[in-house]
Design a protein around this motif. Structure first.
Motif, PDB file in Angstrom:
ATOM      1  N   TYR A 206       0.829  -1.215   0.000  1.00  0.00           N
ATOM      2  CA  TYR A 206       0.000   0.000   0.000  1.00  0.00           C
ATOM      3  C   TYR A 206       0.857   1.256   0.000  1.00  0.00           C
ATOM      4  CZ  TYR A 206      -3.373   3.470   1.694  1.00  0.00           C
ATOM      5  OH  TYR A 206      -4.165   4.581   1.841  1.00  0.00           O
ATOM      6  N   HIS A 207       0.450   2.239  -0.831  1.00  0.00           N
ATOM      7  CA  HIS A 207       1.111   3.544  -0.888  1.00  0.00           C
ATOM      8  C   HIS A 207       0.168   4.580  -0.291  1.00  0.00           C
ATOM      9  CE1 HIS A 207       2.413   7.271  -3.291  1.00  0.00           C
ATOM     10  NE2 HIS A 207       3.338   7.062  -2.367  1.00  0.00           N
ATOM     11  N   ARG A 208       0.548   5.129   0.846  1.00  0.00           N
ATOM     12  CA  ARG A 208      -0.353   5.987   1.609  1.00  0.00           C
ATOM     13  C   ARG A 208      -0.713   7.270   0.867  1.00  0.00           C
ATOM     14  NH1 ARG A 208       1.026   8.707   7.517  1.00  0.00           N
ATOM     15  NH2 ARG A 208      -0.970   9.803   7.802  1.00  0.00           N
ATOM     16  N   ALA A 209       0.258   7.940   0.255  1.00  0.00           N
ATOM     17  CA  ALA A 209       0.015   9.268  -0.321  1.00  0.00           C
ATOM     18  C   ALA A 209      -1.017   9.230  -1.442  1.00  0.00           C
ATOM     19  CB  ALA A 209       1.324   9.865  -0.830  1.00  0.00           C
TER      20      ALA A 209
ATOM     21  N   GLN B  59      -2.917   5.596   8.922  1.00  0.00           N
ATOM     22  CA  GLN B  59      -2.526   5.643   7.519  1.00  0.00           C
ATOM     23  C   GLN B  59      -3.660   5.258   6.575  1.00  0.00           C
ATOM     24  OE1 GLN B  59       1.140   3.481   6.834  1.00  0.00           O
ATOM     25  NE2 GLN B  59       1.955   4.040   8.832  1.00  0.00           N
ATOM     26  N   SER B  60      -4.792   4.902   7.133  1.00  0.00           N
ATOM     27  CA  SER B  60      -5.906   4.419   6.327  1.00  0.00           C
ATOM     28  C   SER B  60      -6.680   5.581   5.706  1.00  0.00           C
ATOM     29  CB  SER B  60      -6.854   3.588   7.194  1.00  0.00           C
ATOM     30  OG  SER B  60      -8.081   3.355   6.541  1.00  0.00           O
ATOM     31  N   PRO B  61      -7.128   5.442   4.458  1.00  0.00           N
ATOM     32  CA  PRO B  61      -7.923   6.509   3.842  1.00  0.00           C
ATOM     33  C   PRO B  61      -9.278   6.704   4.498  1.00  0.00           C
ATOM     34  CG  PRO B  61      -7.873   4.564   2.443  1.00  0.00           C
ATOM     35  CD  PRO B  61      -6.886   4.329   3.523  1.00  0.00           C
ATOM     36  N   SER B  62      -9.738   5.704   5.239  1.00  0.00           N
ATOM     37  CA  SER B  62     -11.036   5.816   5.908  1.00  0.00           C
ATOM     38  C   SER B  62     -10.905   6.219   7.367  1.00  0.00           C
ATOM     39  CB  SER B  62     -11.777   4.484   5.819  1.00  0.00           C
ATOM     40  OG  SER B  62     -11.097   3.484   6.561  1.00  0.00           O
TER      41      SER B  62
END
Length: 588
Positions: free
Chosen positions: A61-64, A562-565
């Motif tokens: 996974y890429h956080r940015a 770091q999760s988008p949600s």
């Protein structure tokens, strides 16, 4: 589509019995109820559209950018899936094609890399085996078109749109099978399996490549670590192959690195040597070096807590004990964590037999000059040159071994158990421990889940117990590694450390609380495989894309920070179904 409920009952469908003189104390063997305070829900699912061709294997996974990157063995490409779309398009039915965007990036056919002896060297790419992300740097492990030659690590720069820009290729060893970053980003480590050629005439050394990264830029040359320093030492408990070359003696040629984990302080790495049933330790100081080999020993299937179902013919979930039967851990994925300053290793004990096929196209061509070669022709599989696998019914057992008549099909390692070489086996060694385990940093076993995984799957799916990953057939894998724990990742949920253990054959994953490595607690079994045979399989039992998620191969935990949600996520790449399943993990 109907999915069976995920709640665990405590008694249905499970039989426990004993063989020889080992009683099974079923009264003291109630299944753990799990921990409902940890809620695990599927919130999204990406489908590659490619079934049973390894279209989703390793995920990072890429956080940015919010993208997850997947190796796709079917196409030789890397797929990028935007996980952040979950925020605007929550999945209503996870079995629809996808609510997630998808695109793919080609892996080049060739790459030029620096060579300390040749200046520059061209490597022909044979396919992507693994990938990892740290910050905005993506590393992809690619094998050579000729797998016994040196492979490479391809580096790409990622931006917040998920775009990739090629940085460089760095030469690795033969068959780079797994790549990872140290937590501090200073090193990239590569497990070079060094698997032999199909005809077993060429057997490259297994090795580990360590690539320094300075201010986000990988060095042109890797530090290549080999096991030559262990060739002159005696390692009787490390399982080796039986290369048919009579002059073959070197341990370093036989060791096959499979997976690497780096401790949270980035000071030490550990390597699983799967076929060798061992671990290696690497010191990541200013001059990285291999500092130890640790054989993992064997699991005693003669004691109650290590019972197993080794009988595929009774078509029942029936676990038994067998005096004189042992399991080899043979871990695939490994992970590490720290408690009060001490490091611990977590292993998924899949098991793995050595099996090599040449490219002979007919029975007449299935032969060779080496005196110990087997050269066994099979119309479906081709020319088998070597395997260490046999069935327990095909060897002569010592008179002291009794109660094995019903498990004649059980796959065992023929190189183990005949201690004096007289052709009579005093013990039998099956592949895989059907468990996950925790070791300390010198390879001492602290915890093994015993028979818990098989007991839970037997209780949960008695009609499909020990089925395989591409068809529905009860007991199909009971004679060969059972549910096969393979995928593994760790995650921090509040002050708890959770281990997520993927079951390659049965499907789904089990969650355990390993905060205290000597007091492990079962949390849940989550399985979004569809066992409705009318929908999931053809008349012949072969599975269809409607079978749900099959064969978890790679996993990554994304913490809430770091999760988008804003909620912790678990990504699971499923090899046979070619899917990426996304789970939300939270504490109630």
């Amino acid at each position: 589509m109907t999915l069976k409920p995920l709640a665990l009952s405590l008694a249905a469908g499970l039989t426990l019995s004993a063989c020889s003189t080992n009683p099974t104390q079923s009264a003291d063997r109630a299944l753990p109820a799990g921990d409902p305070s940890v809620q695990i829900d599927m919130v999204g699912r990406y489908t590659s559209g490619i079934f049973d061709e390894s279209a989703a294997e390793i995920v990072a996974y890429h956080r940015a950018s919010g993208y997850a990157y997947l190796t796709n063995g079917a196409t030789g490409r890397v797929n990028a899936v935007r996980i952040s779309n979950l925020l605007s398009e929550p999945a209503v039915n996870p079995y629809t094609l996808s609510n997630l965007a998808d695109r793919s990036d080609a892996v080049p056919e060739q790459v030029w890399v620096a060579d300390p002896y040749m200046g520059q060297r061209k490597i022909m790419i044979g396919g992507a085996n693994s990938l990892a992300v740290h910050g905005d740097l993506l590393a992809i492990a690619v094998e050579n078109e000729n797998k016994v030659d040196k492979g490479a690590i391809l580096f790409y720069r990622l931006n917040d749109q998920g775009d990739t820009a090629f940085v460089k290729g760095v030469m690795a060893g033969a068959l780079p099978d797994m790549v990872t970053f140290s937590p501090d980003g200073r090193y990239v480590l590569v497990a070079n399996e060094g698997e032999p050629s199909g005809d077993y005439l060429i057997d490259p050394e297994g090795s580990v490549s360590v690539i320094p990264v300075t201010r986000g830029i990988p060095d042109d040359l890797a530090i290549q670590l080999n096991f030559n320093g262990f060739d002159d030492n005696y390692h009787p408990d490390i399982i080796t192959g039986n290369n048919p070359d009579p002059d073959y003696t070197r341990l370093s040629q036989d060791l096959e690195p499979e997976y690497i984990t780096v401790t949270p302080d980035s000071r030490t790495a550990f390597v699983s040597l799967q076929e060798n049933n061992a671990l290696a330790r690497i010191s990541l100081n200013d001059t990285p070096s291999i500092t130890g080999l640790f054989p993992l020993g064997f699991k005693d299937h003669g004691v109650t807590e290590n019972s197993l179902d080794a009988n595929k013919d009774d078509e029942l979930a029936a676990l038994s004990t067998y005096a004189g039967l042992f399991g080899t851990y043979h871990p695939d994925t490994i992970a590490s964590y720290s408690v009060n300053g001490s490091n611990y290793l977590v292993t998924a004990n899949e098991g793995d037999a050595r099996e090599y096929f040449s490219d002979a196209e007919s029975e007449a061509q299935c032969k060779g000059p080496l005196p110990l070669g087997q050269y066994d022709w099979d119309e479906d599989d081709g020319c088998l040159v070597y395997t260490d696998e046999t069935e327990i019914g095909d060897v002569q057992l010592d008179a002291s071994l009794t109660g094995f008549d019903d498990i004649a099909d059980l796959k065992i390692n023929k190189a183990l158990g005949d201690s004096d070489g007289d052709g009579v086996y005093e013990a039998a060694y099956a592949y895989g421990a059907r468990s996950f385990a925790i070791f300390d940093d010198i390879g001492a076993l602290l915890y093994d889940s015993g028979d818990l995984i098989e007991r839970i799957t037997a209780d949960r799916f008695p009609e499909y117990f020990n089925t395989t990953d591409n068809e529905l057939a009860i007991d199909d894998r009971s004679d060969n590694k059972g549910p096969e724990p393979e995928a593994l990742t760790l995650g921090q949920l509040g002050n708890r450390t959770l281990a997520f253990v993927g079951l390659e054959r049965m499907g789904g994953f089990m969650t355990f609380d390993i905060t205290d490595p000597e007091a492990v607690e079962f949390v849940a079994y989550t399985n979004h495989r569809n066992y409705d045979a009318a929908v999931a399989a053809t008349e012949d039992g072969d599975l269809t894309p409607q079978a749900g998620d099959l064969a978890p191969e790679g996993m990554q935990f994304i913490p809430a920070s770091q999760s988008p949600s804003g909620v912790a996520l678990l990504l699971v790449a499923n090899e046979v179904s070619g899917t990426l399943s996304v789970y939300q993990v939270q504490q109630q």
